[in-house]
Design an enzyme around this catalytic site. Sequence first.
Site, short mmCIF file in Angstrom:
data_model
loop_
_atom_site.label_atom_id
_atom_site.label_comp_id
_atom_site.label_asym_id
_atom_site.label_seq_id
_atom_site.Cartn_x
_atom_site.Cartn_y
_atom_site.Cartn_z
N GLN A 1 0.41 -1.14 -0.49
CA GLN A 1 0.10 0.24 -0.06
C GLN A 1 0.81 1.35 0.02
O GLN A 1 0.87 1.84 -0.81
CB GLN A 1 -0.90 0.13 0.64
CG GLN A 1 -1.72 1.16 1.34
CD GLN A 1 -2.65 0.69 2.44
OE1 GLN A 1 -3.33 0.00 2.67
NE2 GLN A 1 -2.49 1.59 3.47
N VAL B 1 -2.20 4.79 13.08
CA VAL B 1 -2.81 4.43 11.94
C VAL B 1 -2.05 4.03 10.62
O VAL B 1 -1.95 5.90 10.63
CB VAL B 1 -3.76 4.26 12.02
CG1 VAL B 1 -4.41 2.68 11.04
CG2 VAL B 1 -4.72 3.86 13.46
N GLU B 2 -2.46 3.37 9.58
CA GLU B 2 -1.14 3.78 8.37
C GLU B 2 -1.88 5.00 8.09
O GLU B 2 -1.35 4.77 6.84
CB GLU B 2 -1.40 2.60 7.63
CG GLU B 2 -3.11 1.67 7.69
CD GLU B 2 -2.48 0.81 7.27
OE1 GLU B 2 -3.41 -0.22 6.11
OE2 GLU B 2 -2.32 -0.69 7.94
N SER B 3 -3.64 5.15 8.16
CA SER B 3 -4.21 6.33 7.31
C SER B 3 -3.19 7.29 7.36
O SER B 3 -4.19 8.19 6.80
CB SER B 3 -5.85 5.84 8.19
OG SER B 3 -5.73 6.30 9.11
N GLY B 4 -2.86 7.90 8.62
CA GLY B 4 -2.15 8.92 9.18
C GLY B 4 -3.08 9.76 9.77
O GLY B 4 -3.13 10.72 10.76
#
Length: 512
Positions: free
Chosen positions: A106, A325-328
């Site tokens: 991703q 979290v990877e979403s920011g």
Amino acid sequence: MNNKVITKEAAAELIRDNSTICTVGMTLVSASESILSSIEKRFLDTDSPRNLTLVHAAGQSDRNRGIQHLAHPGLVKRIIGSHWGLAPKWMEMISGNQVEAYCLPQGQMVHLYSAMAAGLPGRLSPVGLNTFIDPRIEGGKMNSCTKENIVEVVKFKDKEYIFYPSIPLDTLIIRGTSADPKGNLTTDEEAMKLEVLPAVLAAKRFGARVIAQVKYLVEGGSLDPKSVVVPGDFIDNIVICDNPERDHRQTSSWYYDPAYCGKIRVSPQQETSKAPLDIRKIIGRRAVDFIKPGAIINLGTGIPNDVIGQIVKEKEMESDVTITVESGIYGGLQSGGIDFGIGRNLSAMISHQDQMLYYNGAGVDITYMGAGELDRNGNVNATRLGSQCTGAGGFIDITQNARHVVFCSTFTTKGLEIELNDGKLNIVKEGHIKKLVNTVNQISYSGKLAVEKSQKMHFVTERAVFEMTDKGIMLIEIAPGIDLEKDILQLMEFKPLISEKLKTMPMNIFTA
């Protein structure tokens, strides 16, 4: 052109046969439901468009919507994405060889958009080496009908990298909150910042059409220029959602909650109550014990995201740790399940792309990830579970560069039942499927690479804790009440090293 507004049906008509389309979103956050469902309807009614290539960085579904609308044989001939764990139709098409399917990390996909925007031929990165992304292993190909290698290993200054090539785009579909008639776009009420602008600039490099779905059309000149995420010059068409409660939801479970986009902070009384003491919380409790004060940690989907944050809060460790979290998102209380990647009472929200820059470069102190299988070499599979091709999401980007990786998993699966008695664990019914196997079904995490990098790795289950050493996988702890031979060794396909200082897991982990 001053007024770029068109209907969702007209937007669907703009998609040509054999073209490459790209969508931006994560879970159902910022999914352009009006446009995607209209493309589906057009295909079902007219058998067009056909043979599309679909490109997407994060998974974009809640099991029912999002890119699920495009999961029809004939509509899409090739998919290049990262995660389909919440997209059962796509997993079925991939396992049934009804579509060519490539899984790429991703983070590398969102970084690739920047390389594409800059006019570069692609992106070089060490991320993916020694995993199923490596073309010497599988090349990211997720089924037998996918033949062509789209990535390659190259050497630069005596180091190996994977080359991720640019992907020419014909259409990009994005979503925002508001737009004016010229196309200036904001994302004020969206629950994530995502990688909207890099994807737009990547599309424009190839002369692609950019279509934006919005909730509000506002008067020209009324938008704060600092809140404009995409200048109107880069947007060709605007679709105003005609049913926002259904097709422009902030996330799957909420139409709109101002706490998820940082407009308000909710009081402690409105936050989630304590999680029950079940098998997932037991695993999370032991995993949290690895946290040291000042740590910046990452939570992956599944057990980590669903319980780690709550346990940190219950243990009053919030001032000692920064959760990302990877979403920011940073801090706050994370939502889980189909709403992965959002949170309330955040301390910060950065773009998806910027978050991946941090994960790929400096790397977090600890990442907590779910896992499907572990083998004798320390390889972990989290991407192909049986015939289900869930894909990697941000798993490879994050685990390959974190200082410490903690996998959270049940010891067996399918039917496992436990009970707790006076701080001891009892296996009532054993799971039918072993998770500690001779050889994993797919290498999502390379034990060999971890040892070469001297990376710390632990595999935490409800009954045992394992540690990666340079000599192999070592059992370092067992739960109180568990029989080493019957409940652990007999249920493993390989014999682990056993620590000379084998410990019993703390009894308070198993006490309400």
